[in-house]
Design a protein around this motif. Structure first.
Motif, PDB file in Angstrom:
ATOM      1  N   GLY A 228       3.869   0.104  -3.944  1.00 58.85           N
ATOM      2  CA  GLY A 228       2.960  -0.884  -3.389  1.00 58.85           C
ATOM      3  C   GLY A 228       3.086  -0.991  -1.883  1.00 58.85           C
TER       4      GLY A 228
ATOM      5  N   ALA B  37      -0.251  -1.327  -6.399  1.00 63.18           N
ATOM      6  CA  ALA B  37      -0.990  -2.463  -5.828  1.00 63.18           C
ATOM      7  C   ALA B  37      -0.853  -2.433  -4.313  1.00 63.18           C
ATOM      8  CB  ALA B  37      -0.452  -3.786  -6.370  1.00 63.18           C
TER       9      ALA B  37
ATOM     10  N   SER C 224      -1.726  -5.119  -0.684  1.00 63.21           N
ATOM     11  CA  SER C 224      -2.073  -6.483  -0.298  1.00 63.21           C
ATOM     12  C   SER C 224      -2.481  -6.551   1.169  1.00 63.21           C
ATOM     13  CB  SER C 224      -0.898  -7.439  -0.539  1.00 63.21           C
ATOM     14  OG  SER C 224       0.063  -7.319   0.485  1.00 63.21           O
TER      15      SER C 224
ATOM     16  N   GLU D 120      -7.830 -10.189   1.566  1.00 62.61           N
ATOM     17  CA  GLU D 120      -7.519 -10.391   0.147  1.00 62.61           C
ATOM     18  C   GLU D 120      -8.799 -10.492  -0.681  1.00 62.61           C
ATOM     19  OE1 GLU D 120      -4.997 -13.477  -2.697  1.00 62.61           O
ATOM     20  OE2 GLU D 120      -4.502 -13.310  -0.569  1.00 62.61           O
TER      21      GLU D 120
ATOM     22  N   GLU E  29      -4.666  -7.411  -2.979  1.00 66.57           N
ATOM     23  CA  GLU E  29      -4.218  -8.547  -3.768  1.00 66.57           C
ATOM     24  C   GLU E  29      -3.256  -9.412  -2.961  1.00 66.57           C
ATOM     25  OE1 GLU E  29      -3.378  -7.621  -8.011  1.00 66.57           O
ATOM     26  OE2 GLU E  29      -3.392  -5.529  -7.335  1.00 66.57           O
ATOM     27  N   ASN E  30      -2.746 -10.454  -3.623  1.00 63.29           N
ATOM     28  CA  ASN E  30      -1.687 -11.268  -3.045  1.00 63.29           C
ATOM     29  C   ASN E  30      -0.394 -10.463  -3.027  1.00 63.29           C
ATOM     30  OD1 ASN E  30       0.712 -13.281  -3.483  1.00 63.29           O
ATOM     31  ND2 ASN E  30      -0.958 -14.502  -2.605  1.00 63.29           N
TER      32      ASN E  30
ATOM     33  N   ASN F  20       2.565 -11.236  -3.704  1.00 62.58           N
ATOM     34  CA  ASN F  20       3.428 -11.459  -4.865  1.00 62.58           C
ATOM     35  C   ASN F  20       3.077 -10.515  -6.011  1.00 62.58           C
ATOM     36  OD1 ASN F  20       4.842 -13.597  -3.638  1.00 62.58           O
ATOM     37  ND2 ASN F  20       3.223 -15.044  -4.178  1.00 62.58           N
ATOM     38  N   GLU F  21       1.803 -10.170  -6.122  1.00 62.96           N
ATOM     39  CA  GLU F  21       1.373  -9.221  -7.150  1.00 62.96           C
ATOM     40  C   GLU F  21       1.926  -7.835  -6.876  1.00 62.96           C
ATOM     41  OE1 GLU F  21      -0.506  -9.763 -10.055  1.00 62.96           O
ATOM     42  OE2 GLU F  21       0.098 -11.805  -9.527  1.00 62.96           O
ATOM     43  N   VAL F  22       2.016  -7.478  -5.606  1.00 62.95           N
ATOM     44  CA  VAL F  22       2.565  -6.170  -5.238  1.00 62.95           C
ATOM     45  C   VAL F  22       4.024  -6.077  -5.668  1.00 62.95           C
ATOM     46  CG1 VAL F  22       3.044  -4.570  -3.345  1.00 62.95           C
ATOM     47  CG2 VAL F  22       0.965  -5.965  -3.291  1.00 62.95           C
TER      48      VAL F  22
ATOM     49  N   LYS G 231       5.509  -7.803  -7.980  1.00 65.92           N
ATOM     50  CA  LYS G 231       5.592  -7.873  -9.444  1.00 65.92           C
ATOM     51  C   LYS G 231       5.237  -6.541 -10.103  1.00 65.92           C
ATOM     52  CE  LYS G 231       2.523 -10.365 -11.707  1.00 65.92           C
ATOM     53  NZ  LYS G 231       1.807 -11.559 -12.237  1.00 65.92           N
ATOM     54  N   LYS G 232       4.235  -5.844  -9.563  1.00 68.53           N
ATOM     55  CA  LYS G 232       3.698  -4.660 -10.238  1.00 68.53           C
ATOM     56  C   LYS G 232       4.393  -3.353  -9.850  1.00 68.53           C
ATOM     57  CE  LYS G 232      -1.039  -6.475 -10.693  1.00 68.53           C
ATOM     58  NZ  LYS G 232      -2.451  -6.272 -10.278  1.00 68.53           N
ATOM     59  N   CYS G 233       5.141  -3.346  -8.755  1.00 70.14           N
ATOM     60  CA  CYS G 233       5.596  -2.069  -8.198  1.00 70.14           C
ATOM     61  C   CYS G 233       7.114  -1.923  -8.203  1.00 70.14           C
ATOM     62  CB  CYS G 233       5.067  -1.920  -6.774  1.00 70.14           C
ATOM     63  SG  CYS G 233       3.258  -1.925  -6.706  1.00 70.14           S
TER      64      CYS G 233
END
Length: 344
Positions: A5, A31, A33, A38, A58-59, A61-63, A65-67
């Motif tokens: 990410g 992801a 950000s 955004e 994205e936000n 925090n999503e990066v 979480k996903k990476c």
């Protein structure tokens, strides 16, 4: 497949990271950000990605979480809290800003006007110059990606300093960079009418890369190193050329120095020492992760002159960050970076 990410994907460095990572054979972009964009698709911001990726900003925090690997391409002062979250989640953070480059908090406060918000985290970070710290990088989860000017200068001087061949208090670093080094935000100094058909130094004696250069050169030499560093802005998009002047402790034969450099960098896939008589030039490293070094003597003054060239966006930023990622993940060091510069 490792998920990667980018936080800060719409700046010049973040955009370059995405461009290079989309061609990496062993990772997947999980992801990206951007605070400013955004919710927008990246190909609506940079048209070079049109029909190549449908990633949406994205936000941050999503990066995280996903990476599995997170690149932070942010201005100084914004990466420490993110890095802590990444490390607490046992993931890998490669920071392309200045937050982890200096080990001395007082120096950081003087040059950047901010204290360390996570002092314990700094003890875990590794300075990500692969040609210097390869083995440490392999076992680290927090990398301080070097600055662009420091990369060109440190690679240019490392063999001489490691072998204690030059006066460490008489080094002059005269560096020139393309305007992408100033980032995507608009400023008068990089406005086209101000920069076009012009060439001038800036931040003379007061550039924030000075303490990074001196700290790393001192570490390499195992003694205090002081430099005179003057950056200049070229009317080109990308590239750095550093002309480095230093005084040898004894009379040294140029052929000896040339062999020393070739031997020193024989296992460094991106550092190339040009044949004697040739001169390193920006056009020959542009759009690649390579560093070209040429070596010269001023016979009248017993002075060594080193020319070191890199692409500030690649070996000076995004490419070097990917090189660090490759080392940490056990990939081939040049995965995703087998790029040859265009001839013109």
């Amino acid at each position: 497949m490792i998920k990667v990410g980018i936080i800060g994907a719409t700046g010049y460095v973040g955009c370059e990271l995405l461009r290079l990572l989309l061609n990496h054979p062993k990772i997947e972009i999980g992801a990206i950000s951007s605070v400013s964009f955004e919710g927008q698709e990246i190909d609506s911001i940079y048209k070079n990605f049109f029909n190549k990726t449908n990633l949406i900003c994205e936000n941050m925090n999503e990066v995280v979480k996903k990476c599995d690997v997170i690149f932070t391409a942010l201005p100084h002062g914004l990466s420490e809290d993110i890095a802590k979250e990444v490390i607490d989640n046992k993931k890998i953070c490669i920071d392309l800003g200045a937050d982890f480059r200096l080990s001395d908090e007082n120096e950081y406060k003087f040059w950047y006007g901010k204290e360390f918000s996570e002092p314990e985290l700094h003890k875990k970070s590794v300075y990500g110059l692969p040609e210097l710290n390869k083995e440490k990088i392999k076992t680290s989860h927090l990398i301080a990606n070097p600055g662009c000017y420091p990369t060109s200068i440190e690679l240019g001087l490392m063999p001489l300093l490691k072998n204690s061949l030059i006066d460490t208090n008489n080094i002059i670093c005269d560096s020139k960079s393309g305007t992408t080094g100033a980032g995507r935000s608009l400023s008068l100094g990089t406005h086209f009418p101000e920069e076009n058909e012009s060439f001038a130094p800036y931040k003379i004696g007061d550039h924030r890369h000075t303490p990074e250069i001196e700290e790393i050169l001192s570490f390499i030499a195992n003694e205090k190193v002081n430099v005179t560093f003057t950056p200049h802005l070229l009317p080109i998009n990308r590239g750095i050329l550093s002309t480095i002047y230093c005084t040898p402790k004894d009379n040294i034969d140029l052929e000896y120095i040339h062999k020393l450099y070739n031997d020193f960098y024989k296992d460094a896939p991106f550092v190339h020492i040009l044949p004697l008589g040739e001169i390193a030039a920006i056009k020959n490293i542009r759009l690649s992760n390579n560093c070209h070094i040429s070596l010269h003597l001023n016979h009248r003054k017993n002075q060594i002159i080193i020319i070191s060239t890199i692409d500030n966006m690649i070996k000076g930023a995004a490419g070097q960050a990917i090189q660090n990622m490759n080392l940490i993940l056990g990939f081939n060091e040049d995965d995703g970076l087998k790029i040859i510069s265009p001839a013109f």
